[in-house]
Write an enzyme that holds these catalytic residues in place. Structure first.
Site, mmCIF file in Angstrom:
data_model
loop_
_atom_site.group_PDB
_atom_site.id
_atom_site.type_symbol
_atom_site.label_atom_id
_atom_site.label_comp_id
_atom_site.label_asym_id
_atom_site.label_seq_id
_atom_site.Cartn_x
_atom_site.Cartn_y
_atom_site.Cartn_z
ATOM 1 N N PHE A 72 1.003 -1.029 -0.613
ATOM 2 C CA PHE A 72 0.168 0.239 -0.344
ATOM 3 C C PHE A 72 0.973 1.196 -0.062
ATOM 4 O O PHE A 72 2.298 0.955 -0.151
ATOM 5 C CB PHE A 72 -0.503 -0.541 0.917
ATOM 6 C CG PHE A 72 -0.247 0.236 2.373
ATOM 7 C CD1 PHE A 72 0.263 1.251 3.018
ATOM 8 C CD2 PHE A 72 0.470 -0.729 2.788
ATOM 9 C CE1 PHE A 72 1.454 1.323 4.768
ATOM 10 C CE2 PHE A 72 0.733 -1.095 3.989
ATOM 11 C CZ PHE A 72 1.134 -0.097 4.915
ATOM 12 N N LEU B 269 5.829 -2.722 -7.723
ATOM 13 C CA LEU B 269 5.478 -1.820 -7.842
ATOM 14 C C LEU B 269 5.461 -0.610 -6.600
ATOM 15 O O LEU B 269 6.423 0.479 -6.959
ATOM 16 C CB LEU B 269 4.044 -1.596 -8.358
ATOM 17 C CG LEU B 269 2.986 -0.699 -8.434
ATOM 18 C CD1 LEU B 269 4.159 0.525 -9.597
ATOM 19 C CD2 LEU B 269 1.537 -0.896 -8.494
ATOM 20 N N LYS B 270 5.488 -1.235 -5.878
ATOM 21 C CA LYS B 270 5.192 -0.811 -4.211
ATOM 22 C C LYS B 270 6.419 -0.077 -4.164
ATOM 23 O O LYS B 270 7.030 0.581 -3.552
ATOM 24 C CB LYS B 270 4.808 -1.554 -3.412
ATOM 25 C CG LYS B 270 4.823 -0.940 -2.087
ATOM 26 C CD LYS B 270 4.922 0.081 -1.649
ATOM 27 C CE LYS B 270 5.196 0.622 0.346
ATOM 28 N NZ LYS B 270 4.689 1.559 0.361
ATOM 29 N N LEU B 271 7.880 -0.854 -4.241
ATOM 30 C CA LEU B 271 8.756 -0.338 -3.930
ATOM 31 C C LEU B 271 9.578 0.559 -5.162
ATOM 32 O O LEU B 271 10.251 1.960 -4.660
ATOM 33 C CB LEU B 271 10.246 -1.805 -4.337
ATOM 34 C CG LEU B 271 10.260 -2.947 -3.414
ATOM 35 C CD1 LEU B 271 10.799 -4.125 -4.248
ATOM 36 C CD2 LEU B 271 10.281 -2.199 -1.907
ATOM 37 N N ASN C 79 7.779 4.085 -3.946
ATOM 38 C CA ASN C 79 9.067 4.152 -2.167
ATOM 39 C C ASN C 79 10.297 5.062 -3.129
ATOM 40 O O ASN C 79 10.983 5.578 -2.110
ATOM 41 C CB ASN C 79 8.861 3.309 -1.657
ATOM 42 C CG ASN C 79 7.755 2.533 -0.326
ATOM 43 O OD1 ASN C 79 7.121 3.706 -0.485
ATOM 44 N ND2 ASN C 79 7.881 1.780 0.739
#
Length: 279
Positions: free
Chosen positions: A113, A162-164, A167
């Site tokens: 998330f 995608l989350k990495l 970030n």
């Protein structure tokens, strides 16, 4: 919503989500490695949580922590159970964890998330969901209890990547903002002038909006800590550098700055503590 959900991991985000689930009447239990007095519906073990609920949601620090939780809850899973993995992990770990879960007959949804503590409190979390479309649809109302948007981005490994990537972008913006602010401060430009000029500029972003009051007040209480962003940028290297020398210069630079902040003792502080390295 006819499913009960349990939350394992009551850190900055997990305990906020647990409160929202409890208020909605869908929380079946919680567990944290270190007991928390304010935890809603605490149970004595992660095994107890897995037995008590239909959906187990894990939100812990890193792949090692997820692995430790799974070692305890997997024996309690089976047909009819769902494991929602919301910790930020790498795609390779996700593949391994999914295999463990589906081998029991349970289903697995990767659900990293975006959104720090203020977003979680306002139910503005955005999920990046990786898994079967049918499962994503089935859990939409339940996850909607704590989020404003749920994006089905592909499979479990793609959701992690995608989350990495998100970030990495946030960390790069945070470092650039700290450097820009330091540059104008050294020139004697007031913070008010700097941020008033930045708002109509194309470079203004959600990161700037969120961190402006913290930077101006030198408030380093964690919304997203240095140590967790450092972990995520390290994990991003497992994907970014596959099969070649590392061409990701910004990732390497941000990794170095976060590591330096952690070494200076700022690991538990918010990522805007990168500003301290420029003092």
């Amino acid at each position: 919503m006819d499913k009960k959900i349990g939350v394992i991991g009551l850190g900055i985000i997990g305990r906020v989500w647990a409160g929202h689930y409890a208020a909605a009447g869908v929380l079946g239990g919680t567990w944290n490695r270190t007991p928390r007095a304010e935890a809603p519906l605490p149970l004595g073990s992660p095994e107890a949580v897995a037995r008590a609920v239909d959906v187990v949601q894990i939100v812990v620090a890193d792949p090692a922590a997820v692995e430790a939780v799974l070692a305890r809850v997997v024996p309690e899973l089976g047909p009819g159970k769902v494991l929602v993995q919301s910790s930020t992990i790498d795609p390779q770990s996700s593949e391994r964890f999914r295999a463990q879960v589906v081998a029991t007959g349970a289903r697995y949804l990767e659900a990293p998330f975006t959104g720090s503590k203020p977003a979680a409190e306002a139910r503005q979390t955005v999920y990046y969901l990786g898994g079967e479309a049918g499962l994503v649809a089935e859990l939409d109302a339940l996850l909607g209890t704590v989020s404003s948007l749920r994006l089905h981005v592909g499979d479990h490994q793609q959701a992690c990547a995608l989350k990495l990537a998100m970030n990495l972008n946030i960390a790069a913006q945070m470092q650039a903002l700290c450097e820009a602010l330091t540059l104008v401060r050294r020139a004697g430009v007031a913070d008010e002038v700097f941020f008033n000029a930045l708002r109509p500029n194309v470079a203004y972003s959600g990161v700037t909006k969120l961190k402006e009051p913290k930077l101006r007040a030198e408030d380093y209480a964690p919304q997203f800590s240095v140590k967790h962003m450092l972990k995520d940028i390290r994990l991003s290297g497992l994907t970014a550098s596959e099969g070649s020398s590392d061409p990701f210069a910004v990732r390497a630079a941000v990794l170095g700055r976060l590591a330096a902040a952690d070494a200076q003792g700022y690991g538990e502080e918010d990522i805007c503590a990168l500003l301290k390295l420029l003092a």
